[in-house]
Design a protein around this motif. Structure first.
Motif: not given
Length: 323
Positions: A20-25, A119-122
């Motif tokens: 969903g457009g998120i690539n983090t960790g 900004q999703a603060m995932a």
């Protein structure tokens, strides 16, 4: 294994968030097993360029100790990861903040907003704890954990690691580096053989960051460790970095020797230290391991698709095309 985990007792773990457009960790460096708050490590910080939002570095610089795992994440995940480290320490030490001092959580960050919806603060506290719990000696590199959405010299960046062996008094010691590579202006990368890869049209300026974590079993005091950390900058410069105005370039180092007890039983504590006339080997190791760790991050990176379909090319594909 050419890894920071070649330093005995050091482990690394990741938690990765994609979709969903998120690539983090989150990437966790656990410097030693056991209760780090009760049995701290000697540590030091070198801020090459301070455009960053890390947590805990001021106290490390002042006291010269590390008392939690080190967490790497994205810029907006620093507070969340700090909370996770506090809860992790309190679970081991219920007297924190009540019967004794508070704990100093150490979190470093890079901005993955090009390839992830920051900004999703995932990132969650559960991600941070997962990275700590899954830490082991086999370090996965590239687009994983905190490195999932990072960009380096216009190419896909990420997590990389490398190590060197140093001989002293007939015995072997190890210095390892782990990097979160998210720095460098597109077109500035200089490979070890002198080639300058073209990232094919990526035009953003130098506004990224890099976190370098140096681990060693050398007997160093805080002053010496800070000097070793400073030499990581030479490894970054070899690759073409010039530490731009908008770049947060931070080196955090620790040694597994010279542990510091939270409750010392004696007034004067003995410390082992390397002779300054022998420290050049550690300087060279920090430079070489940092440079190679960045190259490993670039070569191990895999493609991700960010918000609005944003991508970055792979250095591995460029190298393959040159064969």
């Amino acid at each position: 294994m050419n890894s920071i985990t070649d330093v005995g007792g050091v482990t690394v773990g990741h938690a990765t968030r994609t979709g969903g457009g998120i690539n983090t960790g989150v990437t966790a460096i656990v410097p030693q097993p056991g209760n780090l708050f009760q049995d701290k490590l000697t540590a030091a910080v070198e801020v090459i360029n301070g455009f960053g939002k890390s947590a805990g570095l001021v106290q490390v610089a002042e006291l010269g100790t590390l008392e939690t795992p080190i967490l790497l994440t994205n810029t907006f995940g620093v507070g969340t990861c700090s909370n996770a480290l506090v809860r992790h320490a309190v679970a081991q030490n219920p007297d924190i903040g009540r019967g004794t001092s508070t704990v100093n959580p150490v979190v470093c960050e890079c901005n993955d907003g090009i390839l992830s919806d920051i900004q999703a603060m995932a990132v969650t506290e559960a991600d941070a704890l997962q990275a700590i719990m899954q830490a082991g000696t086999d370090v996965v590199e590239g687009s994983v954990g905190a490195g999932t959405g990072m960009v380096c010299f216009g190419f896909k960046g990420g997590i990389g690691t490398a190590s060197r062996v140093i001989q002293l008094d007939g015995g072997n010691h190890v210095l390892g580096a782990l990097v979160l590579a998210n720095f460098g202006r597109a077109g500035d990368l200089v490979l070890p053989d002198g080639r300058r890869p073209d990232p094919r049209g990526a035009a953003e300026g130098e506004k990224g960051s890099v976190i370098v974590v140096i681990a060693t079993d050398l007997p160093l005091d805080q002053r010496q460790l800070a000097r070793v950390c400073r030499r990581a900058g030479a490894g970054l410069a070899r690759l073409g970095a010039f530490y731009g105005n908008g770049s947060g370039d931070i080196v955090l180092g620790f040694t597994t020797r010279n542990r510091v007890a939270h409750w010392p039983t004696i007034d004067v504590v003995p410390t082992e230290r390397l002779a300054d006339t022998r420290i050049d080997a550690a300087f060279q190791a920090a430079c070489e391991a940092t440079e190679e760790a960045v190259m490993n991050a670039l070569c191990q990176a895999t493609s991700v698709e960010g918000r609005d379909g944003t991508t970055r090319p792979l250095l591995s594909s460029w190298l393959t095309d040159c064969l």
